[in-house]
Design an enzyme around this catalytic site. Structure first.
Site, short mmCIF file in Angstrom:
data_model
loop_
_atom_site.label_atom_id
_atom_site.label_comp_id
_atom_site.label_asym_id
_atom_site.label_seq_id
_atom_site.Cartn_x
_atom_site.Cartn_y
_atom_site.Cartn_z
N ARG A 27 -71.13 17.46 -63.96
CA ARG A 27 -71.70 16.47 -63.03
C ARG A 27 -73.14 16.21 -63.46
O ARG A 27 -73.97 17.12 -63.41
CB ARG A 27 -71.64 16.95 -61.59
CG ARG A 27 -70.21 17.03 -61.06
CD ARG A 27 -70.17 17.01 -59.54
NE ARG A 27 -70.64 15.73 -59.00
CZ ARG A 27 -70.99 15.56 -57.72
NH1 ARG A 27 -70.92 16.57 -56.88
NH2 ARG A 27 -71.39 14.38 -57.30
N ALA A 53 -76.08 20.96 -54.37
CA ALA A 53 -76.87 21.41 -55.51
C ALA A 53 -76.95 22.93 -55.65
O ALA A 53 -76.66 23.47 -56.73
CB ALA A 53 -78.27 20.78 -55.45
N ARG A 68 -69.38 21.63 -53.97
CA ARG A 68 -70.40 20.61 -54.16
C ARG A 68 -71.67 21.09 -53.46
O ARG A 68 -71.68 22.11 -52.80
CB ARG A 68 -69.96 19.26 -53.59
CG ARG A 68 -69.33 19.37 -52.22
CD ARG A 68 -69.63 18.23 -51.31
NE ARG A 68 -71.04 18.11 -51.01
CZ ARG A 68 -71.69 18.85 -50.10
NH1 ARG A 68 -71.06 19.82 -49.44
NH2 ARG A 68 -72.97 18.66 -49.89
N ASP A 92 -80.47 16.49 -55.14
CA ASP A 92 -79.68 16.87 -56.30
C ASP A 92 -80.54 17.00 -57.55
O ASP A 92 -80.16 17.70 -58.48
CB ASP A 92 -78.55 15.86 -56.51
CG ASP A 92 -77.47 16.01 -55.46
OD1 ASP A 92 -76.51 16.76 -55.70
OD2 ASP A 92 -77.60 15.41 -54.38
N GLN A 132 -68.99 13.17 -46.08
CA GLN A 132 -69.41 14.57 -46.02
C GLN A 132 -70.12 14.90 -44.71
O GLN A 132 -70.04 16.02 -44.21
CB GLN A 132 -70.31 14.92 -47.21
CG GLN A 132 -69.60 14.94 -48.55
CD GLN A 132 -69.83 13.66 -49.33
OE1 GLN A 132 -69.98 12.58 -48.75
NE2 GLN A 132 -69.88 13.77 -50.64
#
Length: 312
Positions: A74, A46, A44, A215, A174
């Site tokens: 995604r 970007a 994960r 993102d 996270q």
């Protein structure tokens, strides 16, 4: 150790779902395996998704259906589709050309992470800085170093970092699981805080800057990032604290005019009603789970990329 790389004909990633308890490297040989890793957040961030997209095209071996499925795995993170497109542009030249293009995406990310760290550190004033961050924007979100946490690492290397305040980042933690793990390995001083404590601490004048990743950045500067970023932007604006987005140029999407056109991924109820497989809400509880929010450009002090500083 790199978060994602191409090794002996396969994609290798650190499985981020197992951190901080275990650091396990997965070898991925098929597009289906890669899509699964992306969707369950084993990989994960970007920039890392951009590299994953590019390397996934190599695994697809020219199959347009697999490439399309990978590109759409995604929807909010523009880097995934961008990385796919960078490698897919060379399909007519053969597999070796596709691999070379994918490795350029990887190598460019390495250079971009270091450049963003230096540019962001140069932008901030002060010798003993306390910064706040949300989610994970370090090496685990890229190949190495990362975006916003690359700025933190550069400040630390220059002896200018007093402390990092890390939001836990519900629902998948996270910040608690990944960012604290990275900062500990970096040797950088840090404390973990509850998500809702962020705006309060900003109001107490205890923070010099908020650093976040992105993102997707719309053409007008509106920025989609991990849910909770918008609340920090509002708190920072009220407190007069710089709110700085750190992201590579590839995260800027000129085809998306503004934040209201960004598709926000809803990841379903299970992540909200449980934590790491342990249920915390009654059986049958319904939930909303937007994975991202959008910070309007007028709340952003600056966007730092590897090439420039943008003042929206």
């Amino acid at each position: 150790m790199r978060t994602i790389d191409w090794v002996d004909g396969a994609v290798e990633i650190i499985d981020q779902t197992l951190l901080p308890d275990k650091c396990v490297t997965l070898r991925i040989h098929t597009v289906a395996e890669l899509i699964d890793a992306i969707q369950r957040l084993a990989v994960r961030g970007a920039p890392a998704l951009g590299v994953a997209g590019a390397l996934g095209v190599v695994l697809a071996d020219g199959d347009p259906d697999q490439i399309a499925a990978l590109r759409a795995a995604r929807p909010t993170a523009v880097n995934l589709a961008w990385g796919v497109d960078q490698a897919a542009a060379h399909l007519s030249e053969g597999r070796e050309a596709v691999l070379a293009a994918a490795l350029r995406v990887r190598d460019d990310d390495l250079a971009a992470s270091r450049a963003m760290g230096e540019r962001g550190a140069d932008l901030l004033e002060g010798d003993r800085l306390r910064v706040m961050t949300v989610c994970n924007t370090g090496r685990l979100a890229a190949v190495e170093r990362g975006t916003a946490l690359s700025v933190v690492q550069t400040l630390h290397e220059r002896g200018r970092l007093a402390e990092v305040l890390v939001l836990e980042t519900r629902p998948l933690l996270q910040g608690a699981r990944l960012t604290t793990w990275e900062l500990a390995r970096m040797g950088a001083p840090h404390r973990l805080i509850a998500d809702s404590a962020g705006p309060y601490l900003l109001a107490q004048a205890d923070v010099d800057a908020v650093l976040i990743g992105a993102d997707r950045i719309a053409a007008n500067g509106d920025t989609a990032n991990k849910i909770g970023s918008y609340a920090l932007a509002l708190g920072a604006e009220r407190a007069g604290v710089p709110f700085i987005v750190v992201a590579p140029e590839s995260t800027i999407d000129p085809d998306t005019p503004s934040g209201d056109k960004i598709e926000i991924e809803d990841r379903g109820a299970e992540e909200i009603v449980s934590i790491r497989g342990v249920r915390i809400a009654p059986e049958g509880t319904q939930a909303l789970n937007p994975a991202f929010d959008v910070t309007p450009h007028d709340l952003i002090t600056a966007i730092v990329t590897e090439q420039r500083v943008i003042r929206p």
